[in-house]
Design an enzyme around this catalytic site. Structure first.
Site, PDB file in Angstrom:
ATOM      1  N   LYS A 106      18.388   6.972  -1.719  1.00 30.72           N
ATOM      2  CA  LYS A 106      18.980   5.924  -0.872  1.00 30.72           C
ATOM      3  C   LYS A 106      20.473   6.167  -0.788  1.00 30.72           C
ATOM      4  O   LYS A 106      21.061   6.816  -1.670  1.00 30.72           O
ATOM      5  CB  LYS A 106      18.725   4.544  -1.482  1.00 30.72           C
ATOM      6  N   GLY A 218      15.138 -12.968   8.519  1.00 27.49           N
ATOM      7  CA  GLY A 218      15.774 -11.707   8.920  1.00 27.49           C
ATOM      8  C   GLY A 218      15.256 -11.323  10.288  1.00 27.49           C
ATOM      9  O   GLY A 218      14.029 -11.233  10.488  1.00 27.49           O
ATOM     10  N   TYR A 219      16.145 -11.112  11.238  1.00 23.46           N
ATOM     11  CA  TYR A 219      15.689 -10.844  12.597  1.00 23.46           C
ATOM     12  C   TYR A 219      16.345  -9.581  13.130  1.00 23.46           C
ATOM     13  O   TYR A 219      17.018  -9.567  14.148  1.00 23.46           O
ATOM     14  CB  TYR A 219      15.978 -12.059  13.482  1.00 23.46           C
ATOM     15  N   GLY A 220      16.148  -8.494  12.363  1.00 21.63           N
ATOM     16  CA  GLY A 220      16.623  -7.184  12.804  1.00 21.63           C
ATOM     17  C   GLY A 220      15.418  -6.343  13.176  1.00 21.63           C
ATOM     18  O   GLY A 220      14.444  -6.837  13.742  1.00 21.63           O
ATOM     19  N   ASN A 221      15.475  -5.059  12.823  1.00 20.13           N
ATOM     20  CA  ASN A 221      14.381  -4.154  13.185  1.00 20.13           C
ATOM     21  C   ASN A 221      13.039  -4.666  12.668  1.00 20.13           C
ATOM     22  O   ASN A 221      12.100  -4.872  13.432  1.00 20.13           O
ATOM     23  CB  ASN A 221      14.680  -2.752  12.631  1.00 20.13           C
ATOM     24  N   ALA A 222      12.957  -4.892  11.351  1.00 17.25           N
ATOM     25  CA  ALA A 222      11.670  -5.284  10.759  1.00 17.25           C
ATOM     26  C   ALA A 222      11.230  -6.664  11.257  1.00 17.25           C
ATOM     27  O   ALA A 222      10.073  -6.860  11.646  1.00 17.25           O
ATOM     28  CB  ALA A 222      11.782  -5.262   9.234  1.00 17.25           C
ATOM     29  N   GLY A 223      12.143  -7.617  11.255  1.00 17.05           N
ATOM     30  CA  GLY A 223      11.788  -8.987  11.620  1.00 17.05           C
ATOM     31  C   GLY A 223      11.390  -9.142  13.081  1.00 17.05           C
ATOM     32  O   GLY A 223      10.393  -9.808  13.406  1.00 17.05           O
TER      33      GLY A 223
HETATM   34  P1  NAD Z   1      18.452  -4.807  10.207  1.00 26.90           P
HETATM   35  O1  NAD Z   1      19.857  -4.498   9.927  1.00 26.90           O
HETATM   36  O2  NAD Z   1      17.868  -4.319  11.483  1.00 26.90           O
HETATM   37  O3  NAD Z   1      18.238  -6.398  10.155  1.00 26.90           O
HETATM   38  C1  NAD Z   1      18.572  -7.170   9.028  1.00 26.90           C
HETATM   39  C2  NAD Z   1      18.465  -8.625   9.442  1.00 26.90           C
HETATM   40  O4  NAD Z   1      18.608  -9.448   8.294  1.00 26.90           O
HETATM   41  C3  NAD Z   1      19.548  -9.070  10.436  1.00 26.90           C
HETATM   42  O5  NAD Z   1      18.953  -9.874  11.435  1.00 26.90           O
HETATM   43  C4  NAD Z   1      20.478  -9.901   9.573  1.00 26.90           C
HETATM   44  O6  NAD Z   1      21.170 -10.890  10.307  1.00 26.90           O
HETATM   45  C5  NAD Z   1      19.471 -10.516   8.625  1.00 26.90           C
HETATM   46  N1  NAD Z   1      20.065 -11.082   7.424  1.00 26.90           N
HETATM   47  C6  NAD Z   1      21.045 -10.588   6.642  1.00 26.90           C
HETATM   48  N2  NAD Z   1      21.318 -11.457   5.657  1.00 26.90           N
HETATM   49  C7  NAD Z   1      20.484 -12.507   5.822  1.00 26.90           C
HETATM   50  C8  NAD Z   1      20.271 -13.732   5.129  1.00 26.90           C
HETATM   51  N3  NAD Z   1      20.983 -14.022   4.054  1.00 26.90           N
HETATM   52  N4  NAD Z   1      19.315 -14.573   5.589  1.00 26.90           N
HETATM   53  C9  NAD Z   1      18.584 -14.280   6.676  1.00 26.90           C
HETATM   54  N5  NAD Z   1      18.750 -13.149   7.362  1.00 26.90           N
HETATM   55  C10 NAD Z   1      19.675 -12.278   6.944  1.00 26.90           C
HETATM   56  O7  NAD Z   1      17.625  -4.300   8.948  1.00 26.90           O
HETATM   57  P2  NAD Z   1      16.080  -3.893   8.872  1.00 26.90           P
HETATM   58  O8  NAD Z   1      15.992  -2.450   9.096  1.00 26.90           O
HETATM   59  O9  NAD Z   1      15.280  -4.827   9.686  1.00 26.90           O
HETATM   60  O10 NAD Z   1      15.816  -4.127   7.314  1.00 26.90           O
HETATM   61  C11 NAD Z   1      15.450  -5.406   6.803  1.00 26.90           C
HETATM   62  C12 NAD Z   1      14.790  -5.213   5.449  1.00 26.90           C
HETATM   63  O11 NAD Z   1      13.668  -4.359   5.610  1.00 26.90           O
HETATM   64  C13 NAD Z   1      15.684  -4.554   4.391  1.00 26.90           C
HETATM   65  O12 NAD Z   1      15.322  -5.037   3.108  1.00 26.90           O
HETATM   66  C14 NAD Z   1      15.285  -3.096   4.492  1.00 26.90           C
HETATM   67  O13 NAD Z   1      15.576  -2.377   3.314  1.00 26.90           O
HETATM   68  C15 NAD Z   1      13.793  -3.260   4.731  1.00 26.90           C
HETATM   69  N6  NAD Z   1      13.165  -2.086   5.314  1.00 26.90           N
HETATM   70  C16 NAD Z   1      13.512  -1.633   6.547  1.00 26.90           C
HETATM   71  C17 NAD Z   1      12.869  -0.509   7.047  1.00 26.90           C
HETATM   72  C18 NAD Z   1      13.165   0.026   8.413  1.00 26.90           C
HETATM   73  O14 NAD Z   1      12.518   0.990   8.818  1.00 26.90           O
HETATM   74  N7  NAD Z   1      14.074  -0.563   9.173  1.00 26.90           N
HETATM   75  C19 NAD Z   1      11.899   0.151   6.290  1.00 26.90           C
HETATM   76  C20 NAD Z   1      11.563  -0.360   5.046  1.00 26.90           C
HETATM   77  C21 NAD Z   1      12.199  -1.484   4.569  1.00 26.90           C
END
Ligand code: NAD
Length: 417
Positions: A106, A218-223
């Protein structure tokens, strides 16, 4: 994230329990408790106004017994070396659990990405890559996106690596845009894999998910993709979503297209017209069938776990639940799909991307989906059956499956006998 909980201590405690049940020797256990290699460095950056700032970066190769280190790069203001260590450890168990020939790693940069312009972000991405270029490669360590990093940044990093080495090597990094040697299906792979595990959970619990309410933290990629695919694949109804600025709730359901558009144009889900405001903490305690933490670590703790009412917690985020909370959820009958199972779809398709890069031959989307489904379903039942046979909660079961494979590789290599 809870400020007092150290995610690496959480990761070590989780391993300790599994190591004891597996009967690992004290030396092997000690070896698996620590990263094999870690690097910390500074990245000087010229800002758009001509001034300079210095950022701190990390890359950790936690364990490479089963193959090259694999793991994302996180840009976050609260990043610490221990967060990166924890995430690198979880990557090690994740690649092992889905049985792909990779280890765990990481990386991260301490920065507030929201305060950086696009051009500063590009220079920081390239600056980070220059610091780790000598440490990575398809046969050594392969980074990918994580929180606040994205495919465009992977494209800049791949380009920087190719400029430095003078050769074409797209497999040095995954999560690239499809137009630049990325894989079909990588964008939504984390959420899609999570939905496959949710589908199987519903089968073993004999639950009908059609119309069932879901809350997503959480409303990014995963959400966001969980919102879309939860509805498309399983007929789920998302009633609450949150991001770093706040949460919203509508028991009748939140429209995906409208919510995503609102987030894209305003930068947040807050003040979305089709829902009411909600305190962030309350989202975790709503009377929903499925709770999907998809933000950061250590959000379900001993303090709030007794109030979690979801039947299923699908951990799309890494490390959202502390060890104490795990026990509480298990005792309350909540079915937890542990992080390194639930969110393993991302690294699985990243691995498919590496394979396609190595062959220089690219698969259609259906093939990616088909292979992802097979991988996630197999891993789900390995964990579920382990939990049943050893009478342990699902996270410990996942650890038992994953750590055993890594330990075996360490011994087979003769590193520790
Ligand atoms: P991202 O940056 O696309 O989105 C993160 C989201 O979390 C954003 O909407 C942000 O506003 C929100 N956030 C941050 N702090 C917050 C809080 N205190 N309360 C509520 N929301 C909050 O990230 P992602 O890629 O969606 O990753 C999210 C999680 O999924 C992380 O734990 C990451 O390690 C995990 N993950 C992601 C992937 C991937 O392929 N993207 C793969 C495995 C695990």
């Amino acid at each position: 994230m809870s400020a007092n909980i150290n995610p690496f201590h959480t990761a070590q405690r989780q391993l300790d329990e599994a190591a004891e049940m597996l009967g690992l020797s004290p030396t092997l256990h000690a070896f698996l408790r620590e990263p094999m290699q870690e690097v910390a460095f500074t990245i000087p950056l010229q800002m758009d106004d001509g001034s300079h700032e210095v950022f701190k970066g990390f890359r950790i190769q936690y364990n490479t017994a089963r193959g090259p280190a694999k793991g994302g790069i996180r840009f976050h203001a609260d990043e610490t070396i221990d967060t990166v260590r924890a995430l690198a450890a979880w990557m090690t168990w994740k690649t092992s659990l889905v049985d792909i020939p990779l280890g765990g790693g990481k990386g991260g940069v301490i920065c507030d990405p929201r305060s950086l312009t696009q051009t500063e972000m590009e220079r920081l991405s390239r600056g980070y890559l220059r610091k780790i270029a000598h440490l990575i490669g398809p046969e050594i360590d392969v980074p990918a996106p994580d929180v606040y990093t994205n495919p465009q940044m992977m494209a800049w990093m791949m380009d920087e690596y190719e400029v430095i080495t003078g050769r074409h090597l797209p497999g040095v990094i995954t999560g690239k845009p499809v137009g630049l040697f990325g894989s079909q299906g990588r964008g939504d792979a984390t959420a899609r894999g999570g939905m496959f595990t949710l589908r199987e959970t519903a089968k073993v619990l004999d639950l009908n998910l059609a119309g069932a309410p879901v809350a997503i933290q959480g409303y990014g990629n995963a959400g966001q993709y969980a919102h879309l695919l939860g509805s498309e694949l399983l007929g789920l109804k998302t009633v609450a979503i949150s991001d770093s600025r706040g949460a919203i709730y509508n028991p009748d359901g939140i429209d995906y297209q409208e919510a995503v558009e609102w987030k894209r144009t305003t930068g947040s889900v807050v003040d979305f017209k089709g829902a009411d405001a909600l305190a962030c903490q309350e989202l975790l305690e709503l009377p929903v069938t499925v709770l999907l933490p998809a933000a950061l670590e250590c959000v379900i703790t001993a303090e709030n776990a007794p109030r979690v009412r979801a039947k299923i917690v699908g951990e799309l985020a890494n490390g959202p639940t502390t060890p104490e909370a795990d026990v509480i959820l298990h005792d309350n009958g909540t079915y937890v799909i542990p992080d390194f199972l639930c969110n393993a779809g991302g690294v699985t398709v990243s691995y498919f991307e590496q394979v396609q890069n190595a062959y220089n031959f690219y698969w259609p989307l259906e093939e990616v989906h088909h292979r992802l489904n097979a991988t996630m379903t197999r891993a789900f039942y390995e964990v579920h059956e382990m939990a049943q046979s050893r009478q342990v909660h699902n996270r410990l079961a996942a650890y038992l499956v994953a750590v055993k494979r890594v330990a075996e590789a360490v011994v087979l290599r003769g590193w520790i006998r």
